[in-house]
Design a protein around this motif. Structure first.
Motif, PDB file in Angstrom:
ATOM      1  N   GLN A  22       0.821  -1.227   0.000  1.00 16.81           N
ATOM      2  CA  GLN A  22       0.000   0.000   0.000  1.00 16.81           C
ATOM      3  C   GLN A  22       0.847   1.266   0.000  1.00 16.81           C
ATOM      4  O   GLN A  22       0.334   2.352  -0.223  1.00 16.81           O
ATOM      5  N   LEU A  23       2.129   1.144   0.291  1.00 19.42           N
ATOM      6  CA  LEU A  23       2.987   2.327   0.422  1.00 19.42           C
ATOM      7  C   LEU A  23       3.916   2.477  -0.775  1.00 19.42           C
ATOM      8  O   LEU A  23       4.262   1.502  -1.437  1.00 19.42           O
ATOM      9  N   GLU A  24       4.309   3.730  -1.026  1.00 14.48           N
ATOM     10  CA  GLU A  24       5.422   3.976  -1.948  1.00 14.48           C
ATOM     11  C   GLU A  24       6.705   3.614  -1.200  1.00 14.48           C
ATOM     12  O   GLU A  24       6.749   3.705   0.034  1.00 14.48           O
ATOM     13  N   HIS A  25       7.730   3.255  -1.942  1.00 18.03           N
ATOM     14  CA  HIS A  25       8.969   2.866  -1.255  1.00 18.03           C
ATOM     15  C   HIS A  25       9.494   3.972  -0.337  1.00 18.03           C
ATOM     16  O   HIS A  25       9.986   3.707   0.746  1.00 18.03           O
ATOM     17  N   GLY A  26       9.324   5.236  -0.782  1.00 12.71           N
ATOM     18  CA  GLY A  26       9.824   6.364   0.015  1.00 12.71           C
ATOM     19  C   GLY A  26       9.038   6.600   1.301  1.00 12.71           C
ATOM     20  O   GLY A  26       9.466   7.366   2.158  1.00 12.71           O
ATOM     21  N   GLN A  27       7.881   5.938   1.422  1.00 12.64           N
ATOM     22  CA  GLN A  27       7.059   6.131   2.627  1.00 12.64           C
ATOM     23  C   GLN A  27       7.401   5.156   3.745  1.00 12.64           C
ATOM     24  O   GLN A  27       6.771   5.163   4.795  1.00 12.64           O
ATOM     25  N   ILE A  28       8.373   4.295   3.490  1.00 11.63           N
ATOM     26  CA  ILE A  28       8.740   3.306   4.507  1.00 11.63           C
ATOM     27  C   ILE A  28       9.671   3.957   5.527  1.00 11.63           C
ATOM     28  O   ILE A  28      10.887   3.877   5.419  1.00 11.63           O
ATOM     29  N   THR A  29       9.087   4.630   6.500  1.00  8.83           N
ATOM     30  CA  THR A  29       9.880   5.246   7.572  1.00  8.83           C
ATOM     31  C   THR A  29       9.154   5.036   8.893  1.00  8.83           C
ATOM     32  O   THR A  29       7.935   4.807   8.916  1.00  8.83           O
ATOM     33  N   SER A  30       9.917   5.125   9.966  1.00  9.18           N
ATOM     34  CA  SER A  30       9.331   4.887  11.290  1.00  9.18           C
ATOM     35  C   SER A  30       8.380   6.011  11.717  1.00  9.18           C
ATOM     36  O   SER A  30       7.678   5.884  12.703  1.00  9.18           O
ATOM     37  N   ARG A  31       8.333   7.123  10.969  1.00  4.36           N
ATOM     38  CA  ARG A  31       7.412   8.210  11.323  1.00  4.36           C
ATOM     39  C   ARG A  31       6.078   8.095  10.603  1.00  4.36           C
ATOM     40  O   ARG A  31       5.149   8.834  10.884  1.00  4.36           O
ATOM     41  N   ASN A  32       5.991   7.188   9.664  1.00  3.29           N
ATOM     42  CA  ASN A  32       4.732   7.027   8.925  1.00  3.29           C
ATOM     43  C   ASN A  32       3.629   6.522   9.876  1.00  3.29           C
ATOM     44  O   ASN A  32       3.780   5.479  10.516  1.00  3.29           O
ATOM     45  N   PRO A  33       2.511   7.255   9.958  1.00  4.82           N
ATOM     46  CA  PRO A  33       1.439   6.860  10.889  1.00  4.82           C
ATOM     47  C   PRO A  33       0.934   5.434  10.655  1.00  4.82           C
ATOM     48  O   PRO A  33       0.545   4.749  11.598  1.00  4.82           O
ATOM     49  N   LYS A  34       0.946   4.996   9.410  1.00  4.84           N
ATOM     50  CA  LYS A  34       0.480   3.632   9.129  1.00  4.84           C
ATOM     51  C   LYS A  34       1.446   2.591   9.697  1.00  4.84           C
ATOM     52  O   LYS A  34       1.042   1.506  10.109  1.00  4.84           O
ATOM     53  N   ILE A  35       2.707   2.928   9.683  1.00  2.00           N
ATOM     54  CA  ILE A  35       3.708   2.013  10.257  1.00  2.00           C
ATOM     55  C   ILE A  35       3.613   2.030  11.785  1.00  2.00           C
ATOM     56  O   ILE A  35       3.728   0.990  12.439  1.00  2.00           O
ATOM     57  N   ILE A  36       3.323   3.188  12.328  1.00  5.03           N
ATOM     58  CA  ILE A  36       3.136   3.276  13.784  1.00  5.03           C
ATOM     59  C   ILE A  36       1.896   2.474  14.208  1.00  5.03           C
ATOM     60  O   ILE A  36       1.924   1.732  15.188  1.00  5.03           O
ATOM     61  N   GLU A  37       0.845   2.559  13.415  1.00  4.75           N
ATOM     62  CA  GLU A  37      -0.375   1.800  13.719  1.00  4.75           C
ATOM     63  C   GLU A  37      -0.083   0.301  13.650  1.00  4.75           C
ATOM     64  O   GLU A  37      -0.519  -0.483  14.503  1.00  4.75           O
ATOM     65  N   LEU A  38       0.686  -0.097  12.645  1.00  2.09           N
ATOM     66  CA  LEU A  38       1.010  -1.517  12.507  1.00  2.09           C
ATOM     67  C   LEU A  38       1.891  -1.982  13.674  1.00  2.09           C
ATOM     68  O   LEU A  38       1.726  -3.100  14.177  1.00  2.09           O
ATOM     69  N   SER A  39       2.776  -1.142  14.115  1.00  2.00           N
ATOM     70  CA  SER A  39       3.614  -1.468  15.270  1.00  2.00           C
ATOM     71  C   SER A  39       2.739  -1.748  16.497  1.00  2.00           C
ATOM     72  O   SER A  39       2.953  -2.728  17.225  1.00  2.00           O
ATOM     73  N   ASP A  40       1.732  -0.920  16.698  1.00  2.00           N
ATOM     74  CA  ASP A  40       0.807  -1.141  17.829  1.00  2.00           C
ATOM     75  C   ASP A  40       0.070  -2.469  17.681  1.00  2.00           C
ATOM     76  O   ASP A  40      -0.084  -3.225  18.638  1.00  2.00           O
ATOM     77  N   LEU A  41      -0.387  -2.727  16.451  1.00  2.00           N
ATOM     78  CA  LEU A  41      -1.112  -3.977  16.214  1.00  2.00           C
ATOM     79  C   LEU A  41      -0.211  -5.189  16.490  1.00  2.00           C
ATOM     80  O   LEU A  41      -0.623  -6.146  17.153  1.00  2.00           O
TER      81      LEU A  41
END
Ligand SMILES: [Zn+2]
Ligand SMILES: [Zn+2]
Length: 238
Positions: A22-41
């Protein structure tokens, strides 16, 4: 001794890979809200015991790193990607890369169901379907539902007078006499990612099977149909 966090499991990799697409390669960072949400999950999933998690367990940085492990398999990525990573990264990539629709369904199903399976017994890697442990647990639970299996056997007995395996015809009563009377296993035929925790087990979703055929139905990563297994037996006999 410092403890290290447990290896990434299939369920976790499915969720990471689903977001990866779902992400562009450049969006793969630890500040991305979707990555933070996935971390919580990932921290909430009932897979790893508390004792094995330290405070960095699946933190946004770790999730972004794991996601970057997939770059090296991705033909649309120009760079080199992270060299590290596990064998299972590649296995999950190969299973789902060409069927991202299925991947999305499986990921959603894990998200919908994980809270309901935390009390259910864990399943070994070998016995886990490609949809992951959470959904395999749900499959087990549904096909061992005492009420549904009792009713299924009752119906089968009423209709056919016996509890013969729907794959091979094995009948415990016929072979073991009194000891085997009323004994048979039930297998749930619904694809694992389509199971819903709160739905009742419908009798038409269950098949009566012997213990051997049941094990064989579970032997592959992708659930086999009764007919597929029948065909395998017939070929072997021929
Ligand atoms: Zn059988
Ligand atoms: Zn089964």
């Amino acid at each position: 001794m410092s403890k290290s966090n447990p290896n990434w499991t299939r369920d976790e990799l499915i969720l990471v890979l689903d977001l990866y697409f779902q992400l562009e390669h450049g969006q793969i960072t630890s500040r991305n809200p979707k990555i933070i949400e996935l971390s919580d999950l990932l921290n909430a999933l009932p897979i790893h015991s508390k004792q094995r998690k330290d405070q960095k367990f699946r933190n946004p940085n770790g999730v972004a790193m794991k996601m970057s492990n997939f770059l090296r398999f991705d033909p649309t990525y120009e760079g080199r990607g992270l060299e590290s990573g596990s064998k299972l990264d590649q296995v999950v990539w190969e299973e789902y890369e060409s069927d991202q629709m299925l991947l999305a369904q499986v990921a959603q199903s894990i998200r919908d169901n994980y809270q309901n399976v935390s009390e259910l017994p864990p399943i070994s890697d070998e016995e886990t379907f490609r949809e992951g442990e959470i959904l395999t647990r749900l499959h087990r639970y549904r096909e061992r539902d005492p009420k549904a299996t009792k009713n299924k056997k009752k119906k089968m007995l009423a209709e056919t007078g016996k509890l013969a395996c729907e794959v091979c015809g094995f009948d415990f009563y016929e072979v073991y006499g009194e000891l085997g009377k009323g004994f048979a296993e039930c297998h749930h035929k619904t694809p694992v990612h389509q199971l819903e925790a709160n739905q009742r087990t419908r009798l038409q979703d269950l098949a009566i099977v012997c213990s051997n055929c049941h094990r064989m139905l579970h032997r592959r990563k992708v659930i086999m149909s009764i007919d597929e297994l029948k065909e395998i037996r017939q070929k072997q006999e021929a």
